[in-house]
Design an enzyme around this catalytic site. Sequence first.
Site, PDB file in Angstrom:
ATOM      1  N   THR A 209       0.832  -1.209   0.000  1.00 24.05           N
ATOM      2  CA  THR A 209       0.000   0.000   0.000  1.00 24.05           C
ATOM      3  C   THR A 209       0.871   1.266   0.000  1.00 24.05           C
ATOM      4  O   THR A 209       0.436   2.319   0.470  1.00 24.05           O
ATOM      5  CB  THR A 209      -0.931   0.017   1.236  1.00 24.05           C
ATOM      6  OG1 THR A 209      -0.112  -0.153   2.405  1.00 24.05           O
ATOM      7  CG2 THR A 209      -1.975  -1.073   1.179  1.00 24.05           C
ATOM      8  N   GLY A 213      -2.133   7.062  -0.373  1.00 22.12           N
ATOM      9  CA  GLY A 213      -2.683   8.390  -0.088  1.00 22.12           C
ATOM     10  C   GLY A 213      -2.356   9.386  -1.194  1.00 22.12           C
ATOM     11  O   GLY A 213      -3.206  10.186  -1.595  1.00 22.12           O
TER      12      GLY A 213
HETATM   13  N1  LIG Z   1      -6.045  -2.175   2.752  1.00 21.05           N
HETATM   14  C1  LIG Z   1      -6.843  -1.345   2.079  1.00 21.05           C
HETATM   15  N2  LIG Z   1      -7.915  -1.825   1.406  1.00 21.05           N
HETATM   16  C2  LIG Z   1      -8.734  -0.996   0.708  1.00 21.05           C
HETATM   17  N3  LIG Z   1      -8.554   0.333   0.642  1.00 21.05           N
HETATM   18  C3  LIG Z   1      -7.514   0.866   1.285  1.00 21.05           C
HETATM   19  C4  LIG Z   1      -6.590   0.063   2.023  1.00 21.05           C
HETATM   20  N4  LIG Z   1      -5.618   0.875   2.545  1.00 21.05           N
HETATM   21  C5  LIG Z   1      -5.922   2.118   2.133  1.00 21.05           C
HETATM   22  N5  LIG Z   1      -7.062   2.141   1.389  1.00 21.05           N
HETATM   23  C6  LIG Z   1      -7.684   3.305   0.742  1.00 21.05           C
HETATM   24  O1  LIG Z   1      -6.627   4.023   0.117  1.00 21.05           O
HETATM   25  C7  LIG Z   1      -6.850   5.435   0.207  1.00 21.05           C
HETATM   26  C8  LIG Z   1      -5.677   6.075   0.923  1.00 21.05           C
HETATM   27  O2  LIG Z   1      -5.829   5.859   2.315  1.00 21.05           O
HETATM   28  P1  LIG Z   1      -4.654   5.741   3.371  1.00 21.05           P
HETATM   29  O3  LIG Z   1      -5.293   5.902   4.698  1.00 21.05           O
HETATM   30  O4  LIG Z   1      -3.875   4.491   3.119  1.00 21.05           O
HETATM   31  O5  LIG Z   1      -3.749   6.977   2.981  1.00 21.05           O
HETATM   32  P2  LIG Z   1      -2.293   7.356   3.445  1.00 21.05           P
HETATM   33  O6  LIG Z   1      -2.020   6.798   4.779  1.00 21.05           O
HETATM   34  O7  LIG Z   1      -2.195   8.834   3.299  1.00 21.05           O
HETATM   35  O8  LIG Z   1      -1.325   6.651   2.406  1.00 21.05           O
HETATM   36  P3  LIG Z   1       0.283   6.863   2.187  1.00 21.05           P
HETATM   37  O9  LIG Z   1       0.794   7.677   3.341  1.00 21.05           O
HETATM   38  O10 LIG Z   1       0.891   5.512   2.102  1.00 21.05           O
HETATM   39  O11 LIG Z   1       0.426   7.566   0.883  1.00 21.05           O
HETATM   40  C9  LIG Z   1      -8.205   5.578   0.911  1.00 21.05           C
HETATM   41  O12 LIG Z   1      -9.213   5.653  -0.058  1.00 21.05           O
HETATM   42  C10 LIG Z   1      -8.312   4.287   1.724  1.00 21.05           C
HETATM   43  O13 LIG Z   1      -9.645   3.961   2.044  1.00 21.05           O
END
Ligand SMILES: Nc1ncnc2c1ncn2[C@@H]1O[C@H](COP(=O)(O)OP(=O)(O)OP(=O)(O)O)[C@@H](O)[C@H]1O
Length: 269
Positions: A209, A213
């Site tokens: 992942t 974000g």
């Molecule tokens: N395991 C998962 N399954 C489905 N959707 C996910 C998953 N992890 C994140 N998402 C989705 O991905 C998007 C980004 O969310 P997240 O909370 O991971 O952002 P983030 O922490 O800012 O990411 P990063 O810092 O790695 O760039 C959102 O729409 C979230 O719902």
Amino acid sequence: MVYKALTIAGSDSGGGAGIQADLKTFQECHVYGMSAVTAVTAQNTKGVQGVFPSSASEVLEQLTSINEDLPPEAVKTGMLVNDEIIASVADFASSSGWEKLIVDPVMIAKGGASLLGEKSIEALINRLIPVAYVITPNIPEAEALTGREIRDVGDCRKAAEDLYGMGAKHVIIKGGHQSQSQSSYATDILYDGKEFFEFTSPRISTPHTHGTGCTFSAVITAELAKGNPVFDSVHTAKGFITAAISHSLGIGNGHGPTNHWAYHEGVNL
Ligand SMILES: Nc1ncnc2c1ncn2[C@@H]1O[C@H](COP(=O)(O)OP(=O)(O)OP(=O)(O)O)[C@@H](O)[C@H]1O
Ligand SMILES: Cc1ncc(CO)c(N)n1
């Protein structure tokens, strides 16, 4: 019509997050991508090995060059490193009259490395959030900005109201960080000062992942650049990121990048 979007963010040498994720996403969304680099990071799927910030004047020169010749229809910010860069970007956004400014308040990389000084959270609150059209914190970022503990969707709604009160016109709190035990869904909420909307997908069980974000907020930026409404842009972003995580590439030895081709091309690697 060629729509142009600008990302003001850090470079991820591994290509999964930051400027690289944003430009790949703009391309997939058929929007012309431009960038102002706030820092170079030495980074891969295993973590961040080095951070080399740009000076605020280097960032400003990039913004000036872009804006005088290629004014963007929408702009997003990612890793902003420190107070000086945050203040410069906020002042430039105000004086340029950028209406569609999407602020992804990046603070910490997935592996735990700091991408913003802790003291700079105040600068985000005082300088950038008041000029944000959309802000897209994850749960730990929303907690740091509001001082609230977020355990469930109800807490997310309260944090969204706080962030709206700080001046952001639309608040999206991303649910990727809710723990597996709490929910088998990944639910993001949108608040526009009047109504709450929820965007839900099944939680995908994968370590890959890296850059979710950045990619999610880049789709929103591209869709807004094309003139689409905020709700529709978030809907598209949720579909894009769900496909990108479902078909993540599995390259590298750590948190692998998502698959930017998956949503539009339906590839199944
Ligand atoms: N395991 C998962 N399954 C489905 N959707 C996910 C998953 N992890 C994140 N998402 C989705 O991905 C998007 C980004 O969310 P997240 O909370 O991971 O952002 P983030 O922490 O800012 O990411 P990063 O810092 O790695 O760039 C959102 O729409 C979230 O719902
Ligand atoms: C450069 C950069 N920006 C943002 C993130 C957040 O994922 C990252 N890991 N690296």
